[in-house]
Design a protein around this motif. Structure first.
Motif, mmCIF file in Angstrom:
data_model
loop_
_atom_site.group_PDB
_atom_site.id
_atom_site.type_symbol
_atom_site.label_atom_id
_atom_site.label_comp_id
_atom_site.label_asym_id
_atom_site.label_seq_id
_atom_site.Cartn_x
_atom_site.Cartn_y
_atom_site.Cartn_z
ATOM 1 N N SER A 236 -30.076 -1.703 3.918
ATOM 2 C CA SER A 236 -30.877 -0.474 3.871
ATOM 3 C C SER A 236 -31.973 -0.514 4.934
ATOM 4 C CB SER A 236 -31.483 -0.221 2.482
ATOM 5 O OG SER A 236 -32.710 -0.890 2.321
ATOM 6 N N GLU A 237 -32.563 0.641 5.167
ATOM 7 C CA GLU A 237 -33.595 0.747 6.209
ATOM 8 C C GLU A 237 -34.834 -0.074 5.850
ATOM 9 O OE1 GLU A 237 -36.146 4.766 5.278
ATOM 10 O OE2 GLU A 237 -34.251 5.017 6.347
ATOM 11 N N ALA A 238 -34.954 -0.452 4.581
ATOM 12 C CA ALA A 238 -36.090 -1.281 4.166
ATOM 13 C C ALA A 238 -36.067 -2.644 4.839
ATOM 14 C CB ALA A 238 -36.085 -1.459 2.639
ATOM 15 N N ASP A 239 -34.897 -3.064 5.332
ATOM 16 C CA ASP A 239 -34.766 -4.377 5.975
ATOM 17 C C ASP A 239 -34.785 -4.304 7.505
ATOM 18 O OD1 ASP A 239 -34.640 -5.635 3.551
ATOM 19 O OD2 ASP A 239 -32.471 -5.923 3.542
ATOM 20 N N THR A 240 -35.082 -3.134 8.043
ATOM 21 C CA THR A 240 -35.077 -2.976 9.503
ATOM 22 C C THR A 240 -36.087 -3.894 10.182
ATOM 23 O OG1 THR A 240 -34.293 -0.692 9.429
ATOM 24 C CG2 THR A 240 -35.475 -1.365 11.409
ATOM 25 N N THR A 241 -37.286 -3.973 9.656
ATOM 26 C CA THR A 241 -38.319 -4.828 10.259
ATOM 27 C C THR A 241 -37.882 -6.288 10.259
ATOM 28 O OG1 THR A 241 -40.078 -3.308 9.586
ATOM 29 C CG2 THR A 241 -40.727 -5.562 10.134
ATOM 30 N N GLN A 242 -37.304 -6.736 9.143
ATOM 31 C CA GLN A 242 -36.818 -8.114 9.069
ATOM 32 C C GLN A 242 -35.694 -8.357 10.067
ATOM 33 O OE1 GLN A 242 -36.390 -7.896 4.545
ATOM 34 N NE2 GLN A 242 -36.804 -10.064 4.849
ATOM 35 N N PHE A 243 -34.827 -7.379 10.199
ATOM 36 C CA PHE A 243 -33.728 -7.491 11.162
ATOM 37 C C PHE A 243 -34.270 -7.621 12.579
ATOM 38 C CE2 PHE A 243 -30.794 -5.369 14.139
ATOM 39 C CZ PHE A 243 -29.644 -6.135 13.961
ATOM 40 N N ARG A 244 -35.232 -6.792 12.887
ATOM 41 C CA ARG A 244 -35.791 -6.805 14.237
ATOM 42 C C ARG A 244 -36.479 -8.130 14.558
ATOM 43 N NH1 ARG A 244 -37.943 -0.487 14.173
ATOM 44 N NH2 ARG A 244 -36.244 0.338 15.473
ATOM 45 N N SER A 245 -37.081 -8.739 13.570
ATOM 46 C CA SER A 245 -37.803 -9.993 13.805
ATOM 47 C C SER A 245 -36.935 -11.238 13.623
ATOM 48 C CB SER A 245 -39.014 -10.073 12.867
ATOM 49 O OG SER A 245 -38.600 -10.108 11.508
ATOM 50 N N PHE A 246 -35.723 -11.049 13.138
ATOM 51 C CA PHE A 246 -34.842 -12.194 12.888
ATOM 52 C C PHE A 246 -34.514 -12.910 14.198
ATOM 53 C CE2 PHE A 246 -30.426 -13.841 12.597
ATOM 54 C CZ PHE A 246 -30.641 -14.835 11.644
ATOM 55 N N ALA A 247 -34.751 -14.219 14.216
ATOM 56 C CA ALA A 247 -34.460 -15.039 15.400
ATOM 57 C C ALA A 247 -33.543 -16.185 14.974
ATOM 58 C CB ALA A 247 -35.743 -15.582 16.004
ATOM 59 N N PRO A 248 -32.281 -16.137 15.341
ATOM 60 C CA PRO A 248 -31.348 -17.190 14.923
ATOM 61 C C PRO A 248 -31.767 -18.555 15.450
ATOM 62 C CG PRO A 248 -30.387 -15.859 16.661
ATOM 63 C CD PRO A 248 -31.641 -15.155 16.238
ATOM 64 N N GLN A 249 -31.748 -19.548 14.578
ATOM 65 C CA GLN A 249 -32.147 -20.910 14.946
ATOM 66 C C GLN A 249 -30.961 -21.789 15.318
ATOM 67 O OE1 GLN A 249 -35.500 -21.587 15.240
ATOM 68 N NE2 GLN A 249 -35.515 -19.367 14.840
ATOM 69 N N GLY A 250 -29.790 -21.318 14.989
ATOM 70 C CA GLY A 250 -28.570 -22.069 15.292
ATOM 71 C C GLY A 250 -27.393 -21.142 15.111
ATOM 72 N N LYS A 251 -26.305 -21.653 14.596
ATOM 73 C CA LYS A 251 -25.106 -20.841 14.374
ATOM 74 C C LYS A 251 -25.265 -20.042 13.081
ATOM 75 C CE LYS A 251 -22.222 -24.149 16.865
ATOM 76 N NZ LYS A 251 -21.099 -25.108 16.784
ATOM 77 N N GLU A 252 -25.850 -18.881 13.212
ATOM 78 C CA GLU A 252 -26.123 -18.024 12.066
ATOM 79 C C GLU A 252 -25.047 -16.940 11.935
ATOM 80 O OE1 GLU A 252 -28.725 -18.526 10.115
ATOM 81 O OE2 GLU A 252 -30.459 -19.217 11.285
ATOM 82 N N LYS A 253 -24.951 -16.370 10.737
ATOM 83 C CA LYS A 253 -24.072 -15.232 10.490
ATOM 84 C C LYS A 253 -24.910 -14.093 9.905
ATOM 85 C CE LYS A 253 -21.169 -17.644 7.935
ATOM 86 N NZ LYS A 253 -19.987 -18.003 7.109
ATOM 87 N N VAL A 254 -24.569 -12.869 10.295
ATOM 88 C CA VAL A 254 -25.385 -11.715 9.920
ATOM 89 C C VAL A 254 -24.506 -10.559 9.470
ATOM 90 C CG1 VAL A 254 -26.877 -9.873 10.842
ATOM 91 C CG2 VAL A 254 -27.340 -12.274 11.428
ATOM 92 N N VAL A 255 -24.914 -9.891 8.390
ATOM 93 C CA VAL A 255 -24.364 -8.584 8.041
ATOM 94 C C VAL A 255 -25.548 -7.647 7.811
ATOM 95 C CG1 VAL A 255 -24.128 -9.200 5.583
ATOM 96 C CG2 VAL A 255 -22.872 -7.251 6.515
ATOM 97 N N ALA A 256 -25.591 -6.561 8.588
ATOM 98 C CA ALA A 256 -26.705 -5.610 8.531
ATOM 99 C C ALA A 256 -26.141 -4.208 8.333
ATOM 100 C CB ALA A 256 -27.525 -5.684 9.812
ATOM 101 N N LEU A 257 -26.469 -3.590 7.204
ATOM 102 C CA LEU A 257 -25.981 -2.254 6.865
ATOM 103 C C LEU A 257 -27.197 -1.403 6.498
ATOM 104 C CD1 LEU A 257 -23.043 -3.504 4.620
ATOM 105 C CD2 LEU A 257 -22.880 -2.725 6.996
ATOM 106 N N PHE A 258 -27.618 -0.546 7.418
ATOM 107 C CA PHE A 258 -28.934 0.074 7.320
ATOM 108 C C PHE A 258 -28.984 1.384 6.544
ATOM 109 C CE2 PHE A 258 -28.905 -2.517 11.195
ATOM 110 C CZ PHE A 258 -29.977 -3.345 10.927
ATOM 111 N N THR A 259 -27.857 2.056 6.402
ATOM 112 C CA THR A 259 -27.874 3.389 5.805
ATOM 113 C C THR A 259 -26.754 3.547 4.783
ATOM 114 O OG1 THR A 259 -26.591 4.118 7.730
ATOM 115 C CG2 THR A 259 -28.949 4.579 7.753
ATOM 116 N N TYR A 260 -26.927 4.520 3.902
ATOM 117 C CA TYR A 260 -25.916 4.812 2.879
ATOM 118 C C TYR A 260 -24.585 5.180 3.523
ATOM 119 C CZ TYR A 260 -23.601 7.439 -0.868
ATOM 120 O OH TYR A 260 -22.703 7.919 -1.785
#
Length: 500
Positions: A236-260
């Protein structure tokens, strides 16, 4: 050579002309990348470009797909970019790449493809029927470029401005006989192993009856399942700020779904609440570049198509410009890794049958679109600008937000005709208004005609699609090809094998 010597002896070529010819030959030999258009195979010259088997496979592959991105869409966006930048020499980045091609798009059962069949062709190298995702018409599953890249040891990523379960991204990681089975498509993503997923459409991933609105028919929590597999989740859009600031430290995996559902059109996007396609692309690079064996990433500008379906010229061109800005993020990476990176930009089909000019008019006034502040596709059909029976209020709204002031008698008559239909309770005719709100369509057509644009359909067309490419193996993509050849060529360049 004998004929050439005789001609020269007869004095047909002057010395100065001979010097020019020699210079051209030398310059063509120095050129490392040639623009190839309207040819089914790379143009052969004395200094022929390296064959696929002689080129080292790219470590990093960017596959950009503009949904509905036909030649008119690219051209209109570039004309507007020139106007906007006040520079007549300005060009879209995708139109500056050194290799060019044009591609046919028909599906197995229609000359006019849908996005499922087109996505399947671009992902697997095979034709299928409209509506089918990464399967042959008989139900046989097809290997996709993302899947074979993963088998090779590369990390993978899928990014889109549509729902993640929409046809194009789904064609790279799932297999199903009907694109509308989005709950099943969502479940397949959990098992796909794709390391970076960013798009809209959380409604198919969150459980029925949970905190967020869902369209699942069960209590399955796919977000939790992703977390259990080690994914960082941004929902959700509530996690946009966290997504923008996320800095991978190694081999990370991400799923980001911002809207309905889908992400909003670029012209409507609140920059403080939701990331752009460029931001999602850049974050994908940050995450996937941490992997040792390189990556394959498909990035879709998915809402170019939606705007064109609704005959929205400003929405369409702004999403095309946003798509080009996403390409710039990949190009920045390419500049740092020029001997290891391939970027290919394609469209899956054309939408809207856009004509840059109509009737007997010899002009195209892109400046008429400069005052547009909102999409007609969303805002006039479903949002705050939707006609609600108050005519004065509506005319005031389109004056303020679309720049449609001083309507001519004919322009106002077209909009009033649609208002009469709505006021009498008549539903929009699929034939006359494409199933959209009649007042929204009448208004967007007035706006289009002021710019001297015209539309032939509310659906897709069979128009061939432009391609451009740069980087390792890019020369192999030039020429006049079918969309299946793009995937097959990419597989060869990547040194992987697409199979049934």
């Amino acid at each position: 050579m004998i004929r050439r010597r005789k001609i020269l002896k007869k004095g047909i070529f002057s010395k100065s002309l001979l010097f020019v010819l020699v210079a051209i030959v030398l310059l063509s030999g120095l050129s490392s990348i040639a623009v190839e258009a309207m040819s089914s195979k790379p143009v052969e010259t004395k200094n022929e470009v390296k064959k696929i088997e002689e080129v080292k496979a790219p470590k990093y592959v960017f596959y950009f797909i503009g949904d509905g991105l036909g030649p008119a869409q690219r051209q209109l966006a570039e004309y507007y970019f020139k106007y906007q930048s006040k520079d007549q020499n300005a060009k879209l980045l995708m139109d500056q790449f050194p290799v060019a091609g044009i591609n046919t798009t028909y599906s197995a059962d229609s000359l006019v493809t849908d996005s499922a069949a087109a996505g399947t062709a671009l992902a697997t190298g095979y034709k299928t029927n409209n509506g089918v995702i990464a399967q042959l018409p008989d139900g046989t599953n097809l290997k996709t470029l993302a899947e074979v890249a993963k088998e090779k040891g590369m990390a993978t990523g899928l990014v889109s401005t549509t729902r993640l379960t929409h046809a194009t991204p789904a064609s790279f990681a799932t297999h199903i006989d009907n694109r509308n089975k989005e709950n099943e498509i969502a479940a397949q993503y959990v098992e796909s192993g794709v390391e970076f997923l960013a798009a809209g459409g959380y409604r198919y991933f969150v459980p029925k009856g949970g905190e967020l609105k869902s369209k699942r028919k069960d209590d399955r929590d796919l977000v939790k399942e992703f977390k259990n597999k080690g994914y960082n989740t941004f929902i959700s859009e509530a996690d946009t700020t966290q997504f923008r600031s996320f800095a991978p430290q190694g081999k990370e995996k991400v799923v980001a779904l911002f809207t309905y559902s889908h992400l909003p059109y670029e012209i409507d996007r609140d920059v403080n609440k939701l990331p752009s396609l460029a931001e999602m692309t850049e974050k994908g690079v940050d995450v996937l570049s941490k992997y040792d064996n390189g990556f394959f990433m498909m990035i879709e500008g998915g809402r170019i198509d939606h705007a064109a379906h609704a005959n929205d010229p400003a929405g369409m061109l702004h999403d095309t410009l946003a798509f080009d800005r996403a390409i710039s993020k990949a190009y920045k990476f390419y500049q740092a890794h020029p001997k290891e990176t391939l970027i290919v930009v394609v469209g899956d089909h054309e939408t809207g049958g856009v004509g840059l000019g109509f009737a007997k008019n010899y002009f195209l006034n892109v400046d008429k679109l400069a005052a547009v502040k909102v999409s007609t596709a969303d805002v006039l059909n479903y949002g705050e600008g939707k006609y609600n029976g108050n005519r004065d209020e509506f005319f005031s709204y389109i004056d303020k937000n679309l720049g449609l002031s001083n309507l001519t008698v004919q322009e106002k008559a077209e909009i009033v005709k649609a208002m009469d239909m709505v006021d009498k309770g008549h539903k929009a005719s699929a034939r006359e208004y494409g199933g959209y709100d009649p007042v929204a369509i009448a208004t967007t057509h007035v706006l289009s005609e002021r710019a001297n644009l015209q539309w032939t359909t509310y659906a897709h067309s069979a128009t061939s699609i432009p391609l451009s490419a740069v980087g390792v193996g890019a020369d192999n993509f030039g020429g006049y090809k079918d969309n299946t050849e793009i995937a097959k060529t990419m597989a060869k360049v990547m040194e992987v094998e697409l199979a049934r």
